[in-house]
Design a protein around this motif. Sequence first.
Motif, PDB file in Angstrom:
ATOM      1  N   UNK A 298      37.501  40.098  50.865  1.00 55.60           N
ATOM      2  CA  UNK A 298      37.842  41.399  51.470  1.00 55.60           C
ATOM      3  C   UNK A 298      36.629  42.315  51.428  1.00 55.60           C
ATOM      4  N   UNK A 299      36.523  43.161  52.421  1.00 61.55           N
ATOM      5  CA  UNK A 299      35.389  44.084  52.479  1.00 61.55           C
ATOM      6  C   UNK A 299      35.739  45.484  51.998  1.00 61.55           C
ATOM      7  N   UNK A 300      37.033  45.791  51.952  1.00 63.21           N
ATOM      8  CA  UNK A 300      37.470  47.095  51.459  1.00 63.21           C
ATOM      9  C   UNK A 300      38.938  46.984  51.083  1.00 63.21           C
ATOM     10  N   UNK A 301      39.479  48.064  50.571  1.00 65.88           N
ATOM     11  CA  UNK A 301      40.889  48.091  50.205  1.00 65.88           C
ATOM     12  C   UNK A 301      41.718  48.269  51.469  1.00 65.88           C
ATOM     13  N   UNK A 302      42.710  47.430  51.643  1.00 63.30           N
ATOM     14  CA  UNK A 302      43.546  47.519  52.839  1.00 63.30           C
ATOM     15  C   UNK A 302      44.294  48.856  52.875  1.00 63.30           C
ATOM     16  N   UNK A 393      41.701  41.833  43.498  1.00 62.86           N
ATOM     17  CA  UNK A 393      41.081  40.950  42.508  1.00 62.86           C
ATOM     18  C   UNK A 393      41.598  39.524  42.626  1.00 62.86           C
ATOM     19  N   UNK A 394      42.809  39.351  43.131  1.00 60.61           N
ATOM     20  CA  UNK A 394      43.371  38.001  43.242  1.00 60.61           C
ATOM     21  C   UNK A 394      42.583  37.131  44.204  1.00 60.61           C
ATOM     22  N   UNK A 395      41.818  37.727  45.110  1.00 59.96           N
ATOM     23  CA  UNK A 395      41.057  36.980  46.105  1.00 59.96           C
ATOM     24  C   UNK A 395      39.612  36.759  45.681  1.00 59.96           C
ATOM     25  N   UNK A 396      39.261  37.114  44.446  1.00 61.35           N
ATOM     26  CA  UNK A 396      37.876  37.034  43.986  1.00 61.35           C
ATOM     27  C   UNK A 396      37.753  36.098  42.791  1.00 61.35           C
ATOM     28  N   UNK A 397      36.558  35.533  42.564  1.00 61.20           N
ATOM     29  CA  UNK A 397      36.328  34.746  41.342  1.00 61.20           C
ATOM     30  C   UNK A 397      36.519  35.632  40.117  1.00 61.20           C
ATOM     31  N   UNK A 403      34.926  42.756  37.571  1.00 60.24           N
ATOM     32  CA  UNK A 403      34.030  43.858  37.954  1.00 60.24           C
ATOM     33  C   UNK A 403      34.721  44.826  38.912  1.00 60.24           C
ATOM     34  N   UNK A 404      35.602  44.314  39.781  1.00 57.40           N
ATOM     35  CA  UNK A 404      36.343  45.204  40.682  1.00 57.40           C
ATOM     36  C   UNK A 404      37.302  46.078  39.882  1.00 57.40           C
ATOM     37  N   UNK A 405      37.994  45.475  38.912  1.00 54.16           N
ATOM     38  CA  UNK A 405      38.900  46.276  38.073  1.00 54.16           C
ATOM     39  C   UNK A 405      38.117  47.329  37.286  1.00 54.16           C
ATOM     40  N   UNK A 406      36.937  46.937  36.801  1.00 51.28           N
ATOM     41  CA  UNK A 406      36.114  47.906  36.074  1.00 51.28           C
ATOM     42  C   UNK A 406      35.627  49.019  37.002  1.00 51.28           C
ATOM     43  N   UNK A 539      35.389  50.632  44.458  1.00 52.21           N
ATOM     44  CA  UNK A 539      35.875  49.280  44.740  1.00 52.21           C
ATOM     45  C   UNK A 539      35.153  48.701  45.950  1.00 52.21           C
ATOM     46  N   UNK A 540      35.025  49.500  47.008  1.00 56.55           N
ATOM     47  CA  UNK A 540      34.338  49.027  48.216  1.00 56.55           C
ATOM     48  C   UNK A 540      32.890  48.669  47.921  1.00 56.55           C
ATOM     49  N   UNK A 541      32.229  49.477  47.115  1.00 54.35           N
ATOM     50  CA  UNK A 541      30.837  49.181  46.751  1.00 54.35           C
ATOM     51  C   UNK A 541      30.739  47.856  46.007  1.00 54.35           C
ATOM     52  N   UNK A 542      31.710  47.586  45.128  1.00 53.26           N
ATOM     53  CA  UNK A 542      31.698  46.329  44.379  1.00 53.26           C
ATOM     54  C   UNK A 542      31.973  45.142  45.300  1.00 53.26           C
ATOM     55  N   UNK A 543      32.865  45.319  46.256  1.00 59.00           N
ATOM     56  CA  UNK A 543      33.134  44.249  47.224  1.00 59.00           C
ATOM     57  C   UNK A 543      31.910  43.976  48.087  1.00 59.00           C
ATOM     58  N   UNK A 544      31.177  45.011  48.426  1.00 62.21           N
ATOM     59  CA  UNK A 544      29.945  44.813  49.192  1.00 62.21           C
ATOM     60  C   UNK A 544      28.911  44.073  48.358  1.00 62.21           C
ATOM     61  N   UNK A 545      28.854  44.357  47.071  1.00 59.10           N
ATOM     62  CA  UNK A 545      27.933  43.611  46.210  1.00 59.10           C
ATOM     63  C   UNK A 545      28.314  42.133  46.158  1.00 59.10           C
ATOM     64  N   UNK A 546      29.601  41.866  46.093  1.00 58.30           N
ATOM     65  CA  UNK A 546      30.038  40.471  46.072  1.00 58.30           C
ATOM     66  C   UNK A 546      29.703  39.770  47.385  1.00 58.30           C
ATOM     67  N   UNK A 547      29.837  40.479  48.510  1.00 59.34           N
ATOM     68  CA  UNK A 547      29.489  39.883  49.807  1.00 59.34           C
ATOM     69  C   UNK A 547      27.997  39.550  49.852  1.00 59.34           C
ATOM     70  N   UNK A 548      27.166  40.462  49.346  1.00 59.05           N
ATOM     71  CA  UNK A 548      25.726  40.175  49.300  1.00 59.05           C
ATOM     72  C   UNK A 548      25.429  39.049  48.317  1.00 59.05           C
TER      73      UNK A 548
END
Length: 559
Positions: A298-302, A393-397, A403-406, A539-548
């Motif tokens: 996911x790239x952001x919170x739905x 978080x369920x869709x992430x390693x 890190x998203x929860x944090x 959260x969005x910033x952390x998801x962007x880090x995961x995408x990178x």
Amino acid sequence: MTTSAIPASSLGTPVYPPPAPPEPTPLPERLDGLDRLVQAGTGRLDQPLLDDAGALLDRAGQRLRLSGDHTVVTLAGGTGSGKSSLFNAICGLELSPTGIRRPMTSQAHACVWGLDGAGPLLDWLDVDKRHRYARASALDLERPDTSLQGLVLLDLPDHDSIQALHRAEVDRFVTIADLLVWVVDPQKYADAALHRNYIVPFARHAGVTLIVLNQVDRLGPDEIDDCVADLRRLLEAEGLAHPRIVTTSAVSDEGVTGFRDILVDTVAARRARGERLSADIDKVAERFAVHRYTADPPTTVEDDRRQDLVQALTDAAGATAVADAMESAYELRAADFVGWPVTALITRLRSDPLRRMRLTELREELRDAFTGPIGAQQGDVDNALHTVTAGVAAELPPPWARSVRAAARTHAVEIPEALGESLKDALPSFNQVPRWWWLIKTWQYFLILVAVLSVAWIGLLVAYGLLDAGQNPPDLVGEAGLIPYVAVLAVCTLGMGLLTASACRNLVALSSAKHGDKMEEHMREGIERVADEKVITPITAELERYARYREDVTKALGD
């Protein structure tokens, strides 16, 4: 005129050559990707992985800055494998001690073909200057079609030495050599220490690993084939794909020819350094790839989860209760303007302190309540944060889920106070009074004035018309027959005031409902800003880090 036959393959659809394979990712780009992985993984991934990757980046950077014209080849093996004899045979001189006493080699010995640029490389390898030797390409006059120019050949201590320093020396060189050469003998080629400590951990380095079966002069031709076949089976079972095995014998002049040819080809290709670093990067990058799911993240919170978060924070802040309280206060304040003054006078005579408090202090009390943290709602805020991250978080390693929860809890302590400030800013001012309230108030007091004058008129009519209090009074005050009409006027005036108050109460009720809805909407807008700033944005910033991170894993793997 003669004609030639046209091949059948040239008829119909033309045959095109297969597409060329994609160019491999350049080594510097892979190292840059690995460096970004270390930065992204800091605080998220296991520290040993980050330490290993950091050590590899340092080692690779240093090796790439040193001579690329030299290839570092290590001869490593166990006690009695004959690696020192093999080293001397390649060098053409007795440079490394050999003998029956073990261990004979206590420090690494280096023989260099071509000195230009070799000094800094040997310093980086930390080879003692007493054990550095140089050979000229003139040694290869008997083989004018080959050359060992650029070879740095190292003879290492025994990997199974009883001396811990010797084993540490082997471990150090094994991690930095361009080509790993493991020298084994027919009796101990299955040595558990060699396979457990070196072959298995470096199984991915098959491209820069060479297995030398030495001392084959002790075996017959059939025994050599059987021994090589068994050794190959063992290596493949341990994960070393397509192992390269060469047989040697240091006691024969031709016994090292095959091994020497491989060294010549390796030095001439000058690819061993890059292949070794690529193999090291592959090994580390695969450990990073474990923390990357193949599915697009996911790239952001739905929007649904975002709205659920806003609603949960709205409930935690008690925005609905505040809106209801302010709606009630609005109605009470409106009663002072549009209510029937007679009723208001009676209410004041009864002295309702609760009403006076709500009129004068409610808004200030509400504003004061929002100037500090709403401690009682911290638990509700925590529950809201847990809920909004549960689905993402369920869709992430696991490391990135943590890190998203944090990230969602980065401003958890600040949220209650921020919610209070947003509610405080949404509270309206009581100084602004609708214009129609003033018109109704003027009208009501006009009716009161008419009612009072009517009552006074009735009094004068009674005094002068019935009681004859004066001589020759005017007809308006002396005609007693006017009393019923004036009384009707007074009653109608009072009734008109009551009807006006009743109608205005209905209008105020409708207006206060709209007022409350509007204020609640303003409070919700403020709460949405708090949710976006304190929760959604991190959260969005952390998801962007995961995408990178996923992109950098692909880059580091060279895919």
